[in-house]
Design a protein around this motif. Sequence first.
Motif, mmCIF file in Angstrom:
data_model
loop_
_atom_site.group_PDB
_atom_site.id
_atom_site.type_symbol
_atom_site.label_atom_id
_atom_site.label_comp_id
_atom_site.label_asym_id
_atom_site.label_seq_id
_atom_site.Cartn_x
_atom_site.Cartn_y
_atom_site.Cartn_z
ATOM 1 N N ASP A 35 -58.028 -110.722 -29.862
ATOM 2 C CA ASP A 35 -59.439 -110.292 -29.815
ATOM 3 C C ASP A 35 -60.176 -110.822 -31.037
ATOM 4 N N GLN A 36 -61.388 -111.297 -30.783
ATOM 5 C CA GLN A 36 -62.162 -111.847 -31.902
ATOM 6 C C GLN A 36 -62.628 -110.737 -32.842
ATOM 7 N N SER A 44 -66.195 -101.118 -24.577
ATOM 8 C CA SER A 44 -65.256 -100.041 -24.257
ATOM 9 C C SER A 44 -65.326 -98.889 -25.254
ATOM 10 N N MET A 50 -67.948 -91.750 -18.347
ATOM 11 C CA MET A 50 -67.936 -91.047 -17.057
ATOM 12 C C MET A 50 -67.090 -91.778 -16.024
ATOM 13 N N VAL A 179 -60.704 -116.851 -29.498
ATOM 14 C CA VAL A 179 -60.303 -118.002 -28.682
ATOM 15 C C VAL A 179 -61.470 -118.981 -28.616
ATOM 16 N N PHE A 334 -69.225 -104.133 -15.505
ATOM 17 C CA PHE A 334 -70.590 -103.617 -15.659
ATOM 18 C C PHE A 334 -70.645 -102.150 -16.079
ATOM 19 N N ARG A 335 -71.166 -101.261 -15.227
ATOM 20 C CA ARG A 335 -71.354 -99.857 -15.619
ATOM 21 C C ARG A 335 -70.106 -99.015 -15.402
ATOM 22 N N ASN A 336 -69.033 -99.623 -14.860
ATOM 23 C CA ASN A 336 -67.891 -98.817 -14.437
ATOM 24 C C ASN A 336 -66.547 -99.271 -15.003
ATOM 25 N N GLY A 337 -66.589 -99.941 -16.128
ATOM 26 C CA GLY A 337 -65.338 -100.454 -16.687
ATOM 27 C C GLY A 337 -64.382 -99.374 -17.168
ATOM 28 N N ILE A 338 -64.907 -98.240 -17.575
ATOM 29 C CA ILE A 338 -64.012 -97.162 -18.038
ATOM 30 C C ILE A 338 -63.339 -96.532 -16.820
ATOM 31 N N LEU A 339 -64.132 -96.318 -15.788
ATOM 32 C CA LEU A 339 -63.560 -95.819 -14.531
ATOM 33 C C LEU A 339 -62.518 -96.796 -13.980
HETATM 34 C C1 LIG Z 1 -73.892 -97.740 -23.230
HETATM 35 C C2 LIG Z 1 -72.820 -97.922 -22.229
HETATM 36 C C3 LIG Z 1 -72.413 -96.846 -21.440
HETATM 37 C C4 LIG Z 1 -71.376 -97.015 -20.512
HETATM 38 N N1 LIG Z 1 -70.932 -95.925 -19.796
HETATM 39 C C5 LIG Z 1 -69.915 -96.056 -18.941
HETATM 40 C C6 LIG Z 1 -69.414 -94.931 -18.240
HETATM 41 O O1 LIG Z 1 -69.883 -93.803 -18.430
HETATM 42 N N2 LIG Z 1 -68.380 -95.130 -17.358
HETATM 43 C C7 LIG Z 1 -67.828 -96.364 -17.147
HETATM 44 O O2 LIG Z 1 -66.906 -96.462 -16.330
HETATM 45 N N3 LIG Z 1 -68.290 -97.447 -17.809
HETATM 46 C C8 LIG Z 1 -69.316 -97.328 -18.692
HETATM 47 N N4 LIG Z 1 -69.786 -98.415 -19.361
HETATM 48 C C9 LIG Z 1 -69.258 -99.744 -19.013
HETATM 49 C C10 LIG Z 1 -67.959 -100.047 -19.728
HETATM 50 O O3 LIG Z 1 -68.078 -99.720 -21.089
HETATM 51 C C11 LIG Z 1 -67.617 -101.530 -19.581
HETATM 52 O O4 LIG Z 1 -67.650 -101.920 -18.217
HETATM 53 C C12 LIG Z 1 -66.202 -101.811 -20.102
HETATM 54 O O5 LIG Z 1 -66.058 -101.293 -21.403
HETATM 55 C C13 LIG Z 1 -65.909 -103.301 -20.100
HETATM 56 O O6 LIG Z 1 -64.642 -103.474 -20.679
HETATM 57 P P1 LIG Z 1 -64.133 -104.923 -21.083
HETATM 58 O O7 LIG Z 1 -62.764 -104.742 -21.619
HETATM 59 O O8 LIG Z 1 -64.356 -105.835 -19.928
HETATM 60 O O9 LIG Z 1 -65.185 -105.409 -22.199
HETATM 61 P P2 LIG Z 1 -65.264 -105.096 -23.777
HETATM 62 O O10 LIG Z 1 -64.903 -103.707 -24.090
HETATM 63 O O11 LIG Z 1 -66.599 -105.578 -24.231
HETATM 64 O O12 LIG Z 1 -64.116 -106.007 -24.366
HETATM 65 C C14 LIG Z 1 -64.180 -107.408 -24.350
HETATM 66 C C15 LIG Z 1 -63.443 -107.885 -25.582
HETATM 67 O O13 LIG Z 1 -63.312 -109.300 -25.523
HETATM 68 C C16 LIG Z 1 -63.397 -109.792 -26.841
HETATM 69 N N5 LIG Z 1 -63.722 -111.219 -26.783
HETATM 70 C C17 LIG Z 1 -64.805 -111.795 -26.207
HETATM 71 N N6 LIG Z 1 -64.762 -113.133 -26.358
HETATM 72 C C18 LIG Z 1 -63.613 -113.424 -27.024
HETATM 73 C C19 LIG Z 1 -63.008 -114.623 -27.479
HETATM 74 N N7 LIG Z 1 -63.577 -115.825 -27.302
HETATM 75 N N8 LIG Z 1 -61.823 -114.545 -28.129
HETATM 76 C C20 LIG Z 1 -61.227 -113.342 -28.371
HETATM 77 N N9 LIG Z 1 -61.774 -112.165 -27.968
HETATM 78 C C21 LIG Z 1 -62.951 -112.201 -27.291
HETATM 79 C C22 LIG Z 1 -64.476 -108.933 -27.485
HETATM 80 O O14 LIG Z 1 -64.357 -108.931 -28.889
HETATM 81 C C23 LIG Z 1 -64.200 -107.568 -26.862
HETATM 82 O O15 LIG Z 1 -63.397 -106.747 -27.709
HETATM 83 C C24 LIG Z 1 -70.783 -98.282 -20.338
HETATM 84 C C25 LIG Z 1 -71.166 -99.349 -21.149
HETATM 85 C C26 LIG Z 1 -72.175 -99.175 -22.097
HETATM 86 C C27 LIG Z 1 -72.549 -100.324 -22.994
#
Ligand SMILES: Cc1cc2nc3c(=O)[nH]c(=O)nc-3n(C[C@H](O)[C@H](O)[C@H](O)COP(=O)(O)OP(=O)(O)OC[C@H]3O[C@@H](n4cnc5c(N)ncnc54)[C@H](O)[C@@H]3O)c2cc1C
Length: 371
Positions: A35-36, A44, A50, A179, A334-339
């Motif tokens: 992770d960068q 996350s 939720m 990366v 998008f809005r559901n990554g935790i779910l």
């Molecule tokens: C305000 C807000 C409220 C939300 N509420 C909810 C909710 O209530 N329920 C729900 O289900 N979801 C919710 N979400 C959505 C949820 O947070 C996201 O869908 C989910 O966290 C996405 O997870 P991820 O692992 O794909 O992305 P991230 O958590 O963003 O992780 C991606 C990771 O990739 C790393 N990365 C990127 N590029 C590189 C690279 N080139 N090299 C190395 N590392 C890299 C980043 O540093 C990061 O740590 C909410 C989001 C927000 C912003």
Amino acid sequence: MARTADVLVVGAGILGCSVAYHLARMGPMRVIVLDQGSVGGEASGAAAGMLAPQCEAAGAGPFLDLCRAARSYYEQLKPELEDLTRIDIEYLQWGILYLINEEEDEGTEGRYRWQRKLGLAVERLTPEEVRTLEPGLTKEVGGALFFPGDHHVNNGELTRALAHGARLLGVEISEGSRVTGFLFDRDRVVGVRTPEAIYTARHIVLCTGAWSGQLGPLLGRRIPVEPARGQILYAELAEPAVRHPVWGKGGYVVPRLNGGLIVGSTVEYAGFEKTVTLDGIRRLSELALALVPGLTEQPFTRAWAGLRPHAKDGLPLIGPLEGLDGLYVATGHFRNGILLGPLTGRLVAEMIVGEPLSFSIDPFSPRRFGL
Ligand SMILES: Cc1cc2nc3c(=O)[nH]c(=O)nc-3n(C[C@H](O)[C@H](O)[C@H](O)COP(=O)(O)OP(=O)(O)OC[C@H]3O[C@@H](n4cnc5c(N)ncnc54)[C@H](O)[C@@H]3O)c2cc1C
């Protein structure tokens, strides 16, 4: 420096940590996560937590099915993960209150009807019943739906637990490793490059959230994912303001187990800008006070913003990329990554080890974008 693994996971948000945790559970494998930034340092860690298919989905279909399967999967994941890590993920089965919203397409009544037709648990509450359930809410409430099956979790602790569990099972997580390129052998992606090292592996999984679109050109592909900023306001309260997460017009309030209250959230297409804006604070303060007028004199604790990964059609992208053997994506949640994160991680791990998938993800294949 050159390193070798069976699987490389890029990104240590909930998706990357979940993929790594599930791979490690499935068998002896050398898994490295890069992770960068830091574990859970982006969307996350920024989310509201939720687990709310019945609030989020607009109707029946594959997305609702996936969300429901993901919600059920928490029943299995919670005890396993907490036993292993001793981290309380604050999985709270309190239900979610969804206030009447006349601006919704078919009205809240329409939501009630389609959910009943599908046999989902949903109750219609009168204003008096809402007031009994939530005495702190505004007296203006016109009624609500109650979804007893929608829950919430502490997303920061959950991501930390998945990372810790993965590490306990032998996964290496390297924070501060960005990366910047990929290594190819004809049609196969065989490794990645960071400024410090080269990593090779049989399988590579991109869990790079809102940054996924930026990595596309390095692979000769256009991955249609862009950042959608969400701002959140947080207040540490002596007494809980509400007993359930409450969805109102334009946002929600979510109580944490420690009494803190999350107020969210904006959805803004502002590029990779994670600023908290005065307009964001104003909108969220107005929302909080409209829902819970008694908050007026409460101290403001802090605010933050995170970048949701938004795919062009709003749906997750899960699976291999054609013509790039060995490469998988798990993004666009998008809005559901935790779910969805826990179940998606398990499905990707199943794909990689060649086990039958416990849920069909054809509708979420990157093939729909010609990828
Ligand atoms: C305000 C807000 C409220 C939300 N509420 C909810 C909710 O209530 N329920 C729900 O289900 N979801 C919710 N979400 C959505 C949820 O947070 C996201 O869908 C989910 O966290 C996405 O997870 P991820 O692992 O794909 O992305 P991230 O958590 O963003 O992780 C991606 C990771 O990739 C790393 N990365 C990127 N590029 C590189 C690279 N080139 N090299 C190395 N590392 C890299 C980043 O540093 C990061 O740590 C909410 C989001 C927000 C912003």
